[in-house]
Design a protein around this motif. Structure first.
Motif, PDB file in Angstrom:
ATOM      1  N   VAL A   9      37.905  18.396  43.499  1.00 30.78           N
ATOM      2  CA  VAL A   9      37.942  19.701  42.827  1.00 30.78           C
ATOM      3  C   VAL A   9      38.393  20.783  43.800  1.00 30.78           C
ATOM      4  CG1 VAL A   9      36.483  21.508  41.812  1.00 30.78           C
ATOM      5  CG2 VAL A   9      36.281  19.159  41.015  1.00 30.78           C
ATOM      6  N   TYR A  12      42.191  20.338  44.505  1.00 35.40           N
ATOM      7  CA  TYR A  12      43.005  20.822  43.386  1.00 35.40           C
ATOM      8  C   TYR A  12      42.927  22.337  43.257  1.00 35.40           C
ATOM      9  CZ  TYR A  12      43.980  16.101  41.751  1.00 35.40           C
ATOM     10  OH  TYR A  12      44.427  14.802  41.652  1.00 35.40           O
ATOM     11  N   GLY A  13      41.755  22.901  43.549  1.00 35.13           N
ATOM     12  CA  GLY A  13      41.617  24.350  43.528  1.00 35.13           C
ATOM     13  C   GLY A  13      42.526  25.014  44.546  1.00 35.13           C
ATOM     14  N   SER A  17      45.728  27.273  43.346  1.00 32.78           N
ATOM     15  CA  SER A  17      45.716  28.654  43.825  1.00 32.78           C
ATOM     16  C   SER A  17      46.916  28.951  44.712  1.00 32.78           C
ATOM     17  CB  SER A  17      44.429  28.942  44.599  1.00 32.78           C
ATOM     18  OG  SER A  17      43.310  28.745  43.794  1.00 32.78           O
ATOM     19  N   TYR A  52      41.173  32.931  45.995  1.00 31.88           N
ATOM     20  CA  TYR A  52      40.678  31.631  45.520  1.00 31.88           C
ATOM     21  C   TYR A  52      41.159  30.479  46.396  1.00 31.88           C
ATOM     22  CZ  TYR A  52      37.880  32.663  41.457  1.00 31.88           C
ATOM     23  OH  TYR A  52      36.852  33.060  40.646  1.00 31.88           O
ATOM     24  N   PHE A  56      38.373  27.972  48.025  1.00 26.99           N
ATOM     25  CA  PHE A  56      38.368  26.516  47.855  1.00 26.99           C
ATOM     26  C   PHE A  56      38.570  25.805  49.195  1.00 26.99           C
ATOM     27  CE2 PHE A  56      39.590  27.422  43.326  1.00 26.99           C
ATOM     28  CZ  PHE A  56      38.517  26.779  42.739  1.00 26.99           C
ATOM     29  N   SER A 129      34.735  33.744  43.340  1.00 24.04           N
ATOM     30  CA  SER A 129      35.293  33.026  44.489  1.00 24.04           C
ATOM     31  C   SER A 129      34.328  33.002  45.668  1.00 24.04           C
ATOM     32  CB  SER A 129      36.625  33.654  44.909  1.00 24.04           C
ATOM     33  OG  SER A 129      36.423  34.996  45.319  1.00 24.04           O
ATOM     34  N   ILE A 132      31.909  30.165  45.026  1.00 27.58           N
ATOM     35  CA  ILE A 132      32.557  28.870  45.280  1.00 27.58           C
ATOM     36  C   ILE A 132      32.600  28.591  46.774  1.00 27.58           C
ATOM     37  CG2 ILE A 132      34.754  27.621  45.182  1.00 27.58           C
ATOM     38  CD1 ILE A 132      35.256  29.038  42.489  1.00 27.58           C
TER      39      ILE A 132
END
Length: 151
Positions: A9, A12-13, A17, A52, A56, A129, A132
């Motif tokens: 995840v 891919y983030g 982004s 973002y 990530f 963000s 995260i």
């Protein structure tokens, strides 16, 4: 399985982004060199995509030990103090990022009342963000702390 999915995840983030950032910057460049007016939302979108991408990537950087280490100072310490630092720094960092995670959720809640100036979306989305980033760093710090105590 969960460990792999969290990493996936985050990867891919970062990819989505980063591609979003590249796309909005390309739109800005094309519009500056043509008679087409630059859309007002591209500047804000670029900023959000960049934020973002960093959020990530922060957890993945912790996972892979890509943060800066001051080996010049570290190597001058005694072995006992080096071991103490290897145990203490992740724990202190975990406490700080747990505090950040808690307060970032409060910040997200405050952001629900705001709208972004040019895109009109809820600012809680932009502020999420920080959550995260802090949670992903905490996750990999817990893994690092467990490994350190097993050694």
């Amino acid at each position: 399985m969960l460990h792999k999915n969290i990493g996936r995840v985050l990867k891919y983030g970062v990819l989505i982004s980063t591609w979003g950032l590249i796309s909005t910057v390309v739109i800005q460049i094309i519009c500056r060199f043509t008679p087409i007016a630059t859309p007002s939302w591209t500047e804000e979108a670029s900023r959000i995509f960049f934020i973002y991408a960093m959020a990530f990537a922060a957890g993945l950087a912790m996972k892979s030990n890509y943060y800066v280490h001051l080996d010049m100072f570290y190597s001058r310490f005694s072995k006992k103090f080096q071991h103490l630092l290897l145990m203490a720094i992740p724990i202190i960092s975990l406490v700080l990022f747990l505090i950040m995670a808690i307060y970032s959720m409060r910040f997200v809640m405050l952001g629900f009342a705001e709208k972004s100036p040019s895109m009109g979306f809820n600012m809680g989305v932009a502020f999420f963000s920080m959550f995260i980033m802090s949670v992903s760093i905490c996750y990999y710090l817990v893994i690092k702390i467990i490994k350190n105590f097993r050694k």
